[in-house]
Design an enzyme around this catalytic site. Structure first.
Site, PDB file in Angstrom:
ATOM      1  N   GLY A   4       0.829  -1.198   0.000  1.00  0.00           N
ATOM      2  CA  GLY A   4       0.000   0.000   0.000  1.00  0.00           C
ATOM      3  C   GLY A   4       0.859   1.242   0.000  1.00  0.00           C
ATOM      4  O   GLY A   4       2.089   1.189  -0.012  1.00  0.00           O
ATOM      5  N   GLY A  31       0.776   5.659   1.327  1.00  0.00           N
ATOM      6  CA  GLY A  31       0.124   6.723   2.086  1.00  0.00           C
ATOM      7  C   GLY A  31       0.910   8.008   1.979  1.00  0.00           C
ATOM      8  O   GLY A  31       1.879   8.100   1.220  1.00  0.00           O
ATOM      9  N   GLY A  32       0.493   8.986   2.763  1.00  0.00           N
ATOM     10  CA  GLY A  32       1.142  10.289   2.705  1.00  0.00           C
ATOM     11  C   GLY A  32       2.591  10.274   3.118  1.00  0.00           C
ATOM     12  O   GLY A  32       3.350  11.162   2.754  1.00  0.00           O
ATOM     13  N   MET A  33       2.976   9.255   3.916  1.00  0.00           N
ATOM     14  CA  MET A  33       4.347   9.221   4.401  1.00  0.00           C
ATOM     15  C   MET A  33       5.190   8.148   3.739  1.00  0.00           C
ATOM     16  O   MET A  33       6.326   7.930   4.143  1.00  0.00           O
ATOM     17  CB  MET A  33       4.349   9.014   5.921  1.00  0.00           C
ATOM     18  CG  MET A  33       3.942  10.236   6.701  1.00  0.00           C
ATOM     19  SD  MET A  33       5.002  11.645   6.367  1.00  0.00           S
ATOM     20  CE  MET A  33       6.558  11.018   6.974  1.00  0.00           C
ATOM     21  N   GLY A  34       4.694   7.458   2.733  1.00  0.00           N
ATOM     22  CA  GLY A  34       5.553   6.495   2.059  1.00  0.00           C
ATOM     23  C   GLY A  34       4.811   5.321   1.470  1.00  0.00           C
ATOM     24  O   GLY A  34       3.607   5.150   1.644  1.00  0.00           O
ATOM     25  N   VAL A  53       4.600   1.102   1.146  1.00  0.00           N
ATOM     26  CA  VAL A  53       4.853  -0.028   2.025  1.00  0.00           C
ATOM     27  C   VAL A  53       4.902  -1.312   1.194  1.00  0.00           C
ATOM     28  O   VAL A  53       4.059  -1.525   0.315  1.00  0.00           O
ATOM     29  CB  VAL A  53       3.770  -0.149   3.116  1.00  0.00           C
ATOM     30  CG1 VAL A  53       4.129  -1.259   4.102  1.00  0.00           C
ATOM     31  CG2 VAL A  53       3.605   1.169   3.851  1.00  0.00           C
ATOM     32  N   LYS A  91       8.686   0.320   4.767  1.00  0.00           N
ATOM     33  CA  LYS A  91       8.111   1.583   4.304  1.00  0.00           C
ATOM     34  C   LYS A  91       9.233   2.418   3.707  1.00  0.00           C
ATOM     35  O   LYS A  91      10.229   2.698   4.370  1.00  0.00           O
ATOM     36  CB  LYS A  91       7.436   2.342   5.440  1.00  0.00           C
ATOM     37  CG  LYS A  91       6.873   3.699   4.992  1.00  0.00           C
ATOM     38  CD  LYS A  91       6.300   4.516   6.150  1.00  0.00           C
ATOM     39  CE  LYS A  91       4.942   4.016   6.544  1.00  0.00           C
ATOM     40  NZ  LYS A  91       4.264   4.933   7.500  1.00  0.00           N
ATOM     41  N   ASP A  95      -1.845  11.461  15.818  1.00  0.00           N
ATOM     42  CA  ASP A  95      -2.599  11.159  14.603  1.00  0.00           C
ATOM     43  C   ASP A  95      -3.361   9.851  14.766  1.00  0.00           C
ATOM     44  O   ASP A  95      -3.378   9.005  13.877  1.00  0.00           O
ATOM     45  CB  ASP A  95      -1.649  11.093  13.401  1.00  0.00           C
ATOM     46  CG  ASP A  95      -2.410  11.165  12.076  1.00  0.00           C
ATOM     47  OD1 ASP A  95      -1.883  10.634  11.073  1.00  0.00           O
ATOM     48  OD2 ASP A  95      -3.518  11.726  12.043  1.00  0.00           O
TER      49      ASP A  95
END
Length: 832
Positions: A19, A21-24, A26, A41, A134
């Site tokens: 998957g 996301g905003g931070m990397g 995976v 990640k 978060d």
């Protein structure tokens, strides 16, 4: 950066994407060294150019890597690949809380169970000074076996109580005015961009709990602006009539107070409140009654009997191990008075023990058929690390048959024929079953492996520092896959499985409670079984629930003396004084106070003290291992994550020592001119080595020894040579310029280097001994050995080993430490 299946990131092989996301991004990956799958990640290449995103990604790695709890994602490694940072973590099979919700409320019991696990995990993070900031359903993973794991500390903030250097690193990301997080779960202070602390996570957990119970977050509106306004101004919506108990409603509303000072003040308070709803740790349920019927509550009174203790030993000395035999006999290894360790046999109800004819040995394990596993020549290597030759003894007596050398521990495997052994090879600690087949490997010291009654699981203790008994209880299966891990304990003293195999007990110490017997379920839940004044050690639990433990009166002491001086001076301070260095002129010593009752905030206290007996002076917290030649500075490891610092012994301010690339440091020494630091440590995925760090350079450690080289070590007066022990326990001389090493001629296997002479011609070495310790002077060129001095404490009873030993370069002054344990063995009924 889009990675292809089969490509490599560091030493890991990419298997498939998981998957983004905003931070990397995976990926599922495989670690070929340990044969396990992990999650990686990776920060995308397009984001790596952003300094802000890069800092946040590194912050996530550092924050999560400092945590160790069953409800938090375990981080294994942080590195870079083709300029892009990556994090390696455990691979968890399961689904997110968002998937479980899917717009619907959960049942009361399930919602409460999830909230309790989240609260416990966040409490562990808050204890380390880390705030998540978060918390949302997407960051909560529910494993296939029902355990909750909290993910993504990318927005974590270090609290103001953190060590100065870490605080400065993180605060630049979290100054007032910056709004980070997911809007629907933000606390009012986050919405305003104000400074936040751990209580913003309390608010977020209240929002999550509301959503799990009702189906929607309490303040979600049509737009982000309306949602933020609702968080600041609106009250939570009224709960549907009859949906929740009044007590549960109060918990949710208390967590959602607008003012941080009006909310729950800790995650542990929330966890306690939720578990107390039913009085048994289970979630609340509602019973239906006919209209007008009176609710009646009937309490059943149960007589609770306290455990009963029966003393088995009455001599003065210490115990190493004790086990129940199948016929009810108890065998134990002990060193009484000034005698060697020996195996003894006794029966509960008697006051007599007899030696079984295994002098110099300790009991390790007893098979179901009564065959003994013993350790021949059992000795302490350093701290709590002991080793010997594994041997087996027939059930009805006979000569031991040697099986394997240099084994630290061993237990009979599930088949009752093969051994599960623990030993150290090439700088790593390995669990092998059968012998030669590695099922678990770690750069961290592990101890006390125990096989469950069902024969399907292994429990052991993993320690962050070699030789130190602080650590966490870990359970794995026979394929090496971790099942559960406890919180970290300041001190540990033995583990045992319960008869049903559903719980592991550990004698462990927390700063606030002292040494207790604590049970950990296979779901990771911990409970206190027994609290008692003093120190407990746990050895075994019989099949019918009888417990074998000891009460120990223990101290670590420091003695100092000079050649020609008739009487040594006791330089101890509190109950557990650990000697770490002696000044060049012998006028001062550096030591740590490691006992729970002398620590502040769980950290060791570093002291400096004059050998004339003057009062000790505290100079900081952490691990102190060296004193500068001018005695103005001590070199210490401090903080979380750890770093090396110069601590002033008098006036002055601490100064950080830049060190890059090392995963851990175990020992270090400073050159006489103060320009070089020699460190025993390891890089990620590598065994222990000796490194040289130029303090006027870039802080990058330069290895000068092969893997498997360990402390203790001694640095020459001119800073050009280091003596250290290799993996085969022999002393080698390693030039600091990296040239060819040479053996220390004349030294013997297992000896420890103490100091070089000022002229560099000889090295002082110490042998091994429990109640006496010879010190020899070894000529480097010729190998000639000369007995320099013999250390012999006046009262030998209960002394486990003499170490460490410190010597000045002129050989005139010395100091040494020892542990004195006076143990009494008991059988206890009524605990299990």
């Amino acid at each position: 950066m889009q990675l292809k299946n089969g490509s490599s990131v560091g030493t890991y092989e990419i298997v498939s994407p998981l998957g983004a996301g905003g931070m990397g991004e995976v990926y599922r990956a495989r670690d070929p060294r340990l044969g396990r799958e992990v999650a990686i990640k990776v920060l995308p290449a397009s984001f790596a150019a952003s300094a802000d995103r890069l800092r946040r990604f590194e912050q996530e790695a550092r924050a999560a890597g400092a945590l160790n709890h069953p409800n938090l994602l375990t981080i294994f490694e942080f590195g870079t690949h083709e300029g892009a940072p990556f994090i390696v973590s455990e691979l968890i099979e399961g689904s997110t809380l968002r998937d479980a919700l899917d717009g619907e409320a959960l049942g009361l019991k399930r919602a409460t169970e999830i909230a309790v696990q989240l609260a416990n995990g966040l409490a562990a993070a808050h204890d380390k000074g880390i705030v998540h900031r978060d918390l949302k359903p997407e960051n909560v993973l529910i494993t296939d076996d029902g355990r909750v794991k909290l993910l993504d500390f990318g927005l974590a903030k270090l609290l103001d109580t953190a060590p100065i250097n870490e605080e400065a690193t993180f605060r630049q990301e979290t100054h007032p005015g910056v709004v980070l997080g997911t809007v629907a779960y933000m606390a009012p202070e986050q919405v305003r961009g104000a400074t936040v602390d751990h209580r913003c996570d309390v608010f977020a957990l209240g929002s999550l709990l509301h959503e799990m119970l009702i189906g929607t977050p309490p303040f979600r509106r049509e737009s982000q602006v309306e949602t933020m306004n609702a968080i600041l101004k609106d009250d939570p919506p009224a709960f549907p009539v009859g949906r929740l108990t009044p007590a549960l409603e109060r918990i949710v509303l208390h967590a959602l107070e607008k003012s941080p000072t009006s909310r729950f003040q800790s995650m542990r308070d929330i966890s306690f409140a939720l578990e107390m709803l039913s009085g048994s740790g289970e979630a609340p349920t509602l019973s239906k009654q006919k209209k007008g019927a009176a609710a009646k509550k009937t309490e059943k009174l149960v007589a609770v009997s306290a455990p009963t203790f029966q003393r088995l030993t009455f001599r003065r000395g210490f115990l190493m191990n004790a086990r129940f035999a199948p016929d009810g006999t108890i065998l134990y290894g002990a060193a009484w008075d000034d005698q060697k360790v020996e195996v003894y046999s006794t029966i509960a109800g008697t006051r007599h023990s007899r030696a079984v004819g295994l002098a110099g040995s300790d009991i390790l394990s007893i098979s179901s058929a009564g065959e003994l596993a013993v350790s021949l020549g059992r000795r302490y290597l350093t701290g709590w690390v002991s080793s010997g030759t594994l041997a087996r003894v027939p059930p009805f007596g006979g000569a031991p048959r040697e099986v394997c050398e240099d084994v630290q521990d061993a237990v009979w495997g599930p088949d009752g024929k093969n051994f599960l052994i623990l030993r150290r090879l090439a700088g790593t600690f390995r669990l092998e079953y059968p012998i030669g087949n590695v099922i678990y490997e770690s750069v961290h010291w592990i101890s006390q492996p125990r096989v469950s009654q069902k024969g399907d699981l292994i429990a052991f203790i993993e320690h962050p520092l070699y030789g130190d008994d602080a650590g966490a209880l870990v359970v794995i299966n026979f394929k090496g896959k971790e099942q559960v891990r406890s919180t970290s304990f300041l001190s540990t003293g033995g583990i045992a499985w319960t008869p049903k195999g559903d719980e592991v007990w550990i004698a462990a110490e927390r700063a606030e409670t002292g040494r207790d017997i604590i049970g950990m379920s296979l779901g990771g839940k911990e409970r206190t079984i027994l609290s008692a004044p003093g120190r407990l050690s746990l050895y075994d639990i019989s099949r019918d629930g009888v417990v074998l433990l000891s009460f120990d009166n223990c101290r670590r002491e420091i003695m100092g003396g000079s050649l020609g001086q008739l009487q040594e001076r006791n330089l101890s301070w509190f109950e557990w004084s650990y000697l770490t260095a002696i000044a060049r002129d012998g006028s001062r010593i550096l030591f740590e106070e490691q006992g729970a009752f002398s620590r502040e905030g769980g950290e060791y206290q570093i002291y400096i003290r004059g050998t004339d007996g003057s009062a000790s002076v505290s100079i900081g917290e952490g691990y102190g291992r060296a004193i500068s030649a001018d005695m103005k500075w001590a070199v210490a490891k401090t903080g979380h994550p750890s770093r090396l610092e110069f601590l002033p012994t008098g006036a002055g301010q601490p100064r950080e020592i830049p060190v890059h690339g090392l995963q851990a440091y175990y020992s270090w020494d400073l050159s006489t001119d103060g320009k070089q630091l020699v460190v025993a440590g390891n890089e990620p995925d590598h065994g222990n080595r000796i490194y040289v760090i130029d303090l006027n350079g870039d802080g990058v450690p330069r290895p000068i020894s092969p893997e498997g080289t360990s402390a203790p070590m001694a640095l020459s007066h001119d800073g050009k040579r280091v003596v250290a022990s290799t993996s085969d326990r022999r002393l080698m001389i390693f030039p600091t310029d990296g040239s060819e090493p040479q053996p220390l001629r004349g030294s013997e296997t297992g000896e420890r280097p103490l100091a070089w002479t000022d002229d560099g011609e000889s090295v002082f070495v110490s042998g091994q001994g429990r109640v006496s310790m010879p010190i020899h002077r070894v000529n480097v060129a010729t190998g000639e050995r000369t007995l320099h001095h013999t250390i012999r404490p006046g009262d030998p009873a209960g002394i486990m080993d003499i170490q460490p030993v410190m010597m000045t370069h002129d050989g005139q002054h010395y100091a040494y430490g020892y542990r004195r344990y006076l143990s009494d063995l008991f059988v206890v009924h009524g605990m299990a």
